[in-house]
Scaffold this motif. Structure first.
Motif, PDB file in Angstrom:
ATOM      1  N   ASN A   1       8.027   4.414  -4.071  1.00 38.60           N
ATOM      2  CA  ASN A   1       8.872   3.583  -4.917  1.00 38.60           C
ATOM      3  C   ASN A   1      10.186   3.159  -4.277  1.00 38.60           C
ATOM      4  O   ASN A   1      10.762   2.161  -4.670  1.00 38.60           O
ATOM      5  CB  ASN A   1       9.173   4.307  -6.228  1.00 38.60           C
ATOM      6  CG  ASN A   1       7.930   4.464  -7.075  1.00 38.60           C
ATOM      7  OD1 ASN A   1       7.360   3.492  -7.527  1.00 38.60           O
ATOM      8  ND2 ASN A   1       7.491   5.709  -7.244  1.00 38.60           N
ATOM      9  N   LEU A   2      10.703   3.952  -3.348  1.00 40.81           N
ATOM     10  CA  LEU A   2      12.026   3.647  -2.805  1.00 40.81           C
ATOM     11  C   LEU A   2      11.993   3.170  -1.356  1.00 40.81           C
ATOM     12  O   LEU A   2      12.840   2.400  -0.942  1.00 40.81           O
ATOM     13  CB  LEU A   2      12.932   4.885  -2.909  1.00 40.81           C
ATOM     14  CG  LEU A   2      13.130   5.427  -4.321  1.00 40.81           C
ATOM     15  CD1 LEU A   2      14.028   6.641  -4.302  1.00 40.81           C
ATOM     16  CD2 LEU A   2      13.699   4.356  -5.237  1.00 40.81           C
ATOM     17  N   LEU A   3      11.022   3.638  -0.610  1.00 41.37           N
ATOM     18  CA  LEU A   3      11.064   3.376   0.827  1.00 41.37           C
ATOM     19  C   LEU A   3       9.777   2.743   1.335  1.00 41.37           C
ATOM     20  O   LEU A   3       9.412   2.919   2.492  1.00 41.37           O
ATOM     21  CB  LEU A   3      11.306   4.695   1.575  1.00 41.37           C
ATOM     22  CG  LEU A   3      12.508   5.514   1.098  1.00 41.37           C
ATOM     23  CD1 LEU A   3      12.467   6.904   1.687  1.00 41.37           C
ATOM     24  CD2 LEU A   3      13.805   4.820   1.448  1.00 41.37           C
ATOM     25  N   SER A   4       9.083   2.006   0.467  1.00 43.40           N
ATOM     26  CA  SER A   4       7.763   1.545   0.870  1.00 43.40           C
ATOM     27  C   SER A   4       7.818   0.498   1.981  1.00 43.40           C
ATOM     28  O   SER A   4       6.846   0.297   2.685  1.00 43.40           O
ATOM     29  CB  SER A   4       7.003   0.982  -0.338  1.00 43.40           C
ATOM     30  OG  SER A   4       7.720  -0.110  -0.863  1.00 43.40           O
ATOM     31  N   SER A   5       8.942  -0.203   2.136  1.00 43.54           N
ATOM     32  CA  SER A   5       9.069  -1.165   3.234  1.00 43.54           C
ATOM     33  C   SER A   5      10.537  -1.201   3.657  1.00 43.54           C
ATOM     34  O   SER A   5      11.396  -0.726   2.928  1.00 43.54           O
ATOM     35  CB  SER A   5       8.618  -2.554   2.768  1.00 43.54           C
ATOM     36  OG  SER A   5       9.574  -3.080   1.881  1.00 43.54           O
ATOM     37  N   PRO A   6      10.835  -1.752   4.833  1.00 44.43           N
ATOM     38  CA  PRO A   6      12.253  -1.805   5.261  1.00 44.43           C
ATOM     39  C   PRO A   6      13.134  -2.498   4.229  1.00 44.43           C
ATOM     40  O   PRO A   6      14.243  -2.038   3.954  1.00 44.43           O
ATOM     41  CB  PRO A   6      12.194  -2.618   6.552  1.00 44.43           C
ATOM     42  CG  PRO A   6      10.806  -2.455   7.046  1.00 44.43           C
ATOM     43  CD  PRO A   6       9.935  -2.262   5.858  1.00 44.43           C
ATOM     44  N   ILE A   7      12.640  -3.581   3.631  1.00 45.52           N
ATOM     45  CA  ILE A   7      13.451  -4.288   2.631  1.00 45.52           C
ATOM     46  C   ILE A   7      13.720  -3.398   1.435  1.00 45.52           C
ATOM     47  O   ILE A   7      14.838  -3.315   0.929  1.00 45.52           O
ATOM     48  CB  ILE A   7      12.756  -5.594   2.210  1.00 45.52           C
ATOM     49  CG1 ILE A   7      12.751  -6.565   3.399  1.00 45.52           C
ATOM     50  CG2 ILE A   7      13.424  -6.213   1.010  1.00 45.52           C
ATOM     51  CD1 ILE A   7      12.080  -7.868   3.136  1.00 45.52           C
TER      52      ILE A   7
END
Lengths: 269, 380
Positions: free
Chosen positions: B28-34
């Motif tokens: 939920n928080l860090l799934s992609s760099p964005i």
């Protein structure tokens, strides 16, 4: 089931049609030169049909032939524009009283069951007896359990329709109609929406009902059912009754080319 | 393969990084760099906003005493300045005015009347939430049809021989509550009738209902209130003094009934045609069909829409300031403009907002609970 046909008041003049094949010979339903249009589309054309008390009719035909419309006219779910329909001596016209009376005499089972999803099975069965027939609640519940036993699912009484299988739901729907003590039962493709395994349990209930002498009008493609139960089979196409015969002759010796074609198509597999 | 035996593969635990707290953070928080960047930005924003807000609201706030002096402090150069936190003393001192309006805050010996009225209301509502309570329908009917008279008798006073608090002296939250509840209770049955009417087979009834609904929906509530307040009296003889609050209530109820009708129509249209046919085939007349088969299902479907419009109505009652009624918001503004408490309007707004939040959030939660309770597991 209901034999005391005391409200039978139709004129004897109407009783001169086809000789009764079964039952006690009393006229139950008659359609005279019934025509119906959906907008510009002529869906029922000059339908003449007489049904005696205790008779079982199977109506078959290709889709769009007007067979569903025909039986939906009998309890005024559809309105016919020409001709006369009378049930148990009550003529169907714009008089709302007559419509209500006819609907109390005629039970209907739908293709998609149309159970009331917000009520339990038991409540589905008792709602109409309590509110329409003014039956006391405990009496209505007793009767509901009686009919649930007859369709072999008394143990589902407290469940909601959404928790039952299709076959069980359709049996509940049949029981719901029976709770109104109808003199005639209409079946509008009762097994068409069911999984193959569930068709039998519904047909068994219908066969049993037929054995008990209920007057039945079934739109169905279950030809095995037609052979065992029907007194007459009616074939419709293009809004007309093409052929009408006892099942023996209907299946083995069809007269009309259209009937032959239809039978060859549905019986070829 | 006649003799093959089926041996199921034993279930293994899911990879550690996909379940539990760690899995949640990753998904939920860090799934992609964005997303990781957005998470950081949100954390920074929260750190900048939340602690100062809490300081103002609670840690530096003043609630003691009863005068404006409590909220002042000596500044660096000896001048008296505002204290750094919120001045809840203001809300405390003016609480009765904000709740019950000027008549009751000025006649302290009568305050028991609105207090008793609200206590009765809450007391009557509690059993509705108790699962084992059997007579919910009866109690609900009393709250809707009987309680308004009890409330009026208590708060107005004339019937009980108490000192009269005329409706134009009603104000604050009590007025908001009366306007909203009369609007809600009146609009629901009217809305049901107009929704059914709009789908009627009878052309005259249908046309009338469409005209009614579209007319109210085409006008803003402010216009409706203004017309109810200023134009309606022109149609009556001058000696008929139509109560201003009653006029607002009628205006709000009629206005709201159009929106409720549309919400219910949505539910009616979502119903399968087979339900109507089955009810017809069983011989129910129109009213029994509607009451026993159609509406229980249609209302359930339209709960979110209906409650949505009720929440809107609750907030829209603040518009009665246009016709000179002092509801909670208007009363709070007025109080914060009194010479004594000048400058404390932020406190007034925050207090008003939190009262509105509690009631709107409560309605929203109640509707969700109702939806869950009425769900009977049907697919369609």
């Amino acid at each position: 089931m209901e034999n005391g046909n005391t409200e039978n008041t139709e004129k004897p003049a109407q009783n001169g049609g086809a000789p009764p094949q079964n039952g006690n010979g009393e006229m139950c339903m008659s359609l005279n030169a019934v025509n119906k249009w959906y907008g510009e589309f002529h869906v029922l054309r000059d339908i003449n049909l007489e049904v005696c008390t205790g008779e079982k009719l199977v109506v078959c035909g290709p889709s769009g032939s007007g067979k569903s419309t025909l039986i939906r006219c009998i309890n005024r779910l559809e309105e016919h524009q020409e001709g006369r329909i009378s049930v148990n001596g009550i003529e169907l016209n714009d008089d709302l009283k007559h419509i209500d009376e006819v609907r109390r005499e005629v039970g209907m089972v739908f293709q998609h069951f149309n159970l009331f999803p917000h009520l339990t099975v038991l409540q589905n069965l008792t709602l109409a007896p309590i509110w329409v027939r003014k039956t006391p609640k405990n009496e209505a519940e007793e009767m509901a359990m009686h009919f649930l036993k007859r369709v072999k699912i008394p143990e589902q009484a407290a469940k909601y329709p959404g928790q039952l299988s299709g076959g069980q739901q359709q049996r509940v729907a049949i029981a719901r109609s029976l709770c109104m003590k109808p003199k005639v039962m209409l079946f509008d493709e009762p097994t068409s929406a069911l999984d193959p395994e569930m068709i039998k349990e519904v047909l068994d209930v219908m066969v049993e009902l037929a054995r008990e002498g209920m007057t039945m009008l079934c739109v169905t493609h279950e030809m095995g059912f037609a052979r065992t139960v029907a007194d007459r089979v009616i074939f419709m196409d293009e809004g007309q009754i093409v052929e009408e015969n006892n099942p023996e002759d209907f299946f083995n010796n069809p007269q009309n080319d259209r009937t032959k074609l239809f039978l060859s198509q549905i019986l070829s597999h | 393969m006649a003799g093959a035996v089926f041996t199921p593969i034993a279930a293994r635990p899911a990879p550690a990084a996909t379940v539990g707290a760690l899995g949640w953070v990753r998904a939920n928080l860090l799934s992609s760099p964005i997303n990781a960047l957005l998470t950081l930005a949100a954390l920074y924003f929260a750190w900048k906003v939340i602690p100062p807000s809490l300081d103002w609201l609670f840690f530096n706030a003043t609630i003691s005493g009863g005068t404006v002096a409590e909220c002042k402090t000596a500044g660096e150069d000896g001048l008296i300045v505002d204290a750094p936190g919120a001045c809840w003393t203001f809300v405390k001192v003016r609480f009765l005015q904000l709740m019950f309006g000027l008549y009751y805050s000025g006649n302290l010996d009568q305050v028991w009347r609105p207090v008793l009225m609200f206590a009765l209301f809450v007391g009557l509502m509690i059993p509705l939430f108790v699962r084992s309570f059997r007579k919910k329908l009866l109690l609900g009917a009393f709250i809707v049809f009987g309680f308004p008279f009890v409330a009026y008798a208590l708060v107005h006073g004339e019937w009980l021989g108490l000192p009269v608090a005329d409706t134009d002296q009603w104000g604050g939250f009590m007025l908001t509550f009366f306007l909203a509840s009369v609007g809600i209770v009146g609009a629901l049955p009217l809305g049901i009738l107009f929704a059914l009417g709009r789908r009627s087979q009878m052309p005259v009834i249908r046309a009338f209902c469409i005209f009614y609904i579209e007319m109210w929906r085409a006008a803003p509530l402010i216009t409706v209130l203004y017309m109810a307040s200023n134009l309606l009296p022109l149609f009556f003889p001058s000696e008929v003094d139509f109560d201003k609050v009653a006029r607002a209530m009628i205006g709000i109820t009629l206005f709201q009934s159009a929106y409720t009708a549309e919400a219910i129509r949505g539910g009616l249209q979502a119903l399968d045609r087979g339900q109507f046919e089955a009810a017809d085939a069983l011989g129910f007349g129109f009213w029994k069909k509607s009451g026993l088969v159609v509406l229980p299902q249609a209302l359930k479907i339209s709960i979110p829409g209906i409650v949505n419009s009720f929440i809107e109505l609750f907030k829209d009652t603040t518009l009665v300031l246009i016709i000179g009624l002092f509801d909670l918001l208007n009363m709070a503004e007025t109080a914060s403009r009194s010479p004594e408490w000048k400058g404390y309007d932020l406190e007034a707004y925050v207090f008003t907002a939190s009262v509105f939040f509690v009631f709107c959030f409560g309605m929203s939660k109640y509707s969700q609970a109702l939806e869950r309770k009425l769900h009977t597991g049907h697919a369609r």
